[in-house]
Design a protein around this motif. Structure first.
Motif, PDB file in Angstrom:
ATOM      1  N   ALA A  54       5.957 -35.416  85.738  1.00 49.68           N
ATOM      2  CA  ALA A  54       7.128 -35.578  86.194  1.00 49.68           C
ATOM      3  C   ALA A  54       8.253 -37.168  85.944  1.00 49.68           C
ATOM      4  N   LEU A  55       6.987 -37.958  85.542  1.00 51.55           N
ATOM      5  CA  LEU A  55       8.009 -39.132  85.430  1.00 51.55           C
ATOM      6  C   LEU A  55       8.791 -38.827  83.873  1.00 51.55           C
ATOM      7  N   VAL A  56       7.251 -38.222  83.159  1.00 49.71           N
ATOM      8  CA  VAL A  56       7.849 -38.266  81.251  1.00 49.71           C
ATOM      9  C   VAL A  56       8.824 -37.630  81.651  1.00 49.71           C
ATOM     10  N   ILE A 148      13.594 -45.036  90.756  1.00 49.98           N
ATOM     11  CA  ILE A 148      13.074 -43.430  90.357  1.00 49.98           C
ATOM     12  C   ILE A 148      11.949 -43.829  91.428  1.00 49.98           C
ATOM     13  N   GLU A 149      12.113 -43.349  92.623  1.00 47.12           N
ATOM     14  CA  GLU A 149      10.996 -43.926  93.733  1.00 47.12           C
ATOM     15  C   GLU A 149       9.358 -42.854  93.012  1.00 47.12           C
ATOM     16  N   ASP A 150       8.595 -44.087  93.048  1.00 47.42           N
ATOM     17  CA  ASP A 150       7.099 -43.437  91.928  1.00 47.42           C
ATOM     18  C   ASP A 150       6.306 -43.243  93.846  1.00 47.42           C
ATOM     19  N   ALA A 151       6.410 -42.071  93.910  1.00 46.13           N
ATOM     20  CA  ALA A 151       5.898 -41.689  95.480  1.00 46.13           C
ATOM     21  C   ALA A 151       4.802 -40.421  95.787  1.00 46.13           C
ATOM     22  N   ALA A 152       4.065 -40.921  94.113  1.00 45.30           N
ATOM     23  CA  ALA A 152       2.633 -40.303  93.341  1.00 45.30           C
ATOM     24  C   ALA A 152       1.792 -40.245  94.773  1.00 45.30           C
ATOM     25  N   GLN A 153       1.633 -41.407  95.607  1.00 44.16           N
ATOM     26  CA  GLN A 153       0.327 -41.585  96.815  1.00 44.16           C
ATOM     27  C   GLN A 153       1.912 -40.903  98.281  1.00 44.16           C
ATOM     28  N   ALA A 154       2.560 -40.439  98.115  1.00 46.40           N
ATOM     29  CA  ALA A 154       3.265 -40.320  99.849  1.00 46.40           C
ATOM     30  C   ALA A 154       3.675 -38.825  99.927  1.00 46.40           C
ATOM     31  N   ASP A 167      16.855 -41.213  99.456  1.00 47.07           N
ATOM     32  CA  ASP A 167      17.423 -42.271  98.900  1.00 47.07           C
ATOM     33  C   ASP A 167      18.223 -42.935  97.319  1.00 47.07           C
ATOM     34  N   SER A 168      17.536 -42.287  96.798  1.00 44.13           N
ATOM     35  CA  SER A 168      17.009 -43.252  94.856  1.00 44.13           C
ATOM     36  C   SER A 168      18.227 -42.096  94.569  1.00 44.13           C
ATOM     37  N   ASP A 169      17.389 -41.798  92.698  1.00 47.29           N
ATOM     38  CA  ASP A 169      17.993 -41.505  92.039  1.00 47.29           C
ATOM     39  C   ASP A 169      17.411 -40.765  91.746  1.00 47.29           C
ATOM     40  N   MET A 170      16.064 -40.772  92.062  1.00 41.55           N
ATOM     41  CA  MET A 170      14.476 -39.134  91.537  1.00 41.55           C
ATOM     42  C   MET A 170      13.887 -40.171  92.413  1.00 41.55           C
ATOM     43  N   ALA A 171      12.468 -39.021  92.341  1.00 41.00           N
ATOM     44  CA  ALA A 171      11.735 -39.296  92.743  1.00 41.00           C
ATOM     45  C   ALA A 171      10.456 -38.267  92.396  1.00 41.00           C
ATOM     46  N   PHE A 172       9.363 -38.679  92.616  1.00 40.82           N
ATOM     47  CA  PHE A 172       8.497 -37.666  91.804  1.00 40.82           C
ATOM     48  C   PHE A 172       7.214 -37.644  92.898  1.00 40.82           C
ATOM     49  N   PHE A 173       6.327 -37.292  92.879  1.00 43.14           N
ATOM     50  CA  PHE A 173       4.529 -36.819  94.001  1.00 43.14           C
ATOM     51  C   PHE A 173       3.878 -36.593  93.368  1.00 43.14           C
ATOM     52  N   SER A 174       2.304 -36.655  93.173  1.00 42.07           N
ATOM     53  CA  SER A 174       1.501 -35.646  92.925  1.00 42.07           C
ATOM     54  C   SER A 174       0.719 -35.115  93.862  1.00 42.07           C
TER      55      SER A 174
END
Ligand SMILES: *Cc1c(COP(=O)(O)O)cnc(C)c1O
Length: 214
Positions: A54-56, A148-154, A167-174
């Motif tokens: 997702a981040l790539v 980009i919020e790294d919400a992989a652990q959230a 509230d950010s531009d992008m976020a990704f989760f794992s």
């Protein structure tokens, strides 16, 4: 001890569940993306094979939008897969110090790193606690970078009733094993801007075109 016959038929990674022929076909839950978006309270999400993927995808799209920006600022303490994703995109990694006794980005250190080469800043929610995002958002905006919020652990975490990242531009989760809610492997990308969102879909198809199984 003799293993039960079905255990011998299990090919990893199924987390111990039996593998069925249908599991090898694309599709599966026809609306897992919709279910995840509803669960998270987001308008739409993109399902990927990992948080790293997702981040790539996100970074590849942003770098195409702003080719002169080649640096991604991440917390000095984070998951090594983040560094691999940045390297995979041919981008520079900049490590930002944390505040003392905290996992939050130090705003002063971040301000010193942010410049015209900054593509994205990645506030990161680690270990079940929410990072302070507002200072990083202001600094990213001021230098023209994306947040980009790294919400992989959230996955499923909320702030003031709203999903992290909203509230950010992008976020990704794992959805990887060990992160909380898991499919064993998987990632989820949320993108605010509709044009960027469409570009992320197209980028996913470009980076990993569908291949016939046989
Ligand atoms: C696990 C993790 C990732 C990568 O997610 P995968 O789904 O394992 O690729 C990125 N950032 C952080 C903080 C992580 O913990």
């Amino acid at each position: 001890m003799r293993r039960p016959p079905e255990a011998r038929r299990v090919a990893p990674p199924t987390a111990g569940l039996p593998l069925r022929a249908a599991d090898l076909l694309p599709g599966g839950d026809a609306d897992l993306e919709g279910a995840l978006a509803r669960y998270l309270g987001l308008d739409a999400v993109q399902l990927e094979c990992s948080g790293t993927a997702a981040l790539v995808i996100a970074l590849s799209v942003l770098h195409e939008r702003a080719p002169q920006r080649d640096t991604v600022i991440v917390p000095a303490y984070t998951c090594p897969l983040v560094a691999l994703a940045v390297a995979r995109c041919g981008l520079r990694l900049a490590l930002c110090d944390l505040l003392p006794d905290s996992l939050d980005l130090d705003p002063q250190a971040l301000a010193a790193l942010c410049d015209a080469r900054t593509l994205a800043v990645l506030p990161t929610h680690l270990g079940g606690r929410l990072a302070a995002v507002a200072p990083a958002r202001a600094l990213a905006r001021a230098c023209g970078a994306w947040l980009i919020e790294d919400a992989a652990q959230a996955l499923g975490a909320r702030r003031d009733g709203r999903c992290v990242g909203a509230d950010s531009d992008m976020a990704f989760f794992s959805l990887a094993v060990g992160k909380g809610l898991t499919l064993f492997e998987g990632g989820v990308l949320w993108v605010r801007d509709p044009a960027l969102r469409a570009a992320c879909r197209a980028m996913a198809a470009r980076l990993a075109p569908p291949r016939p199984l046989l």
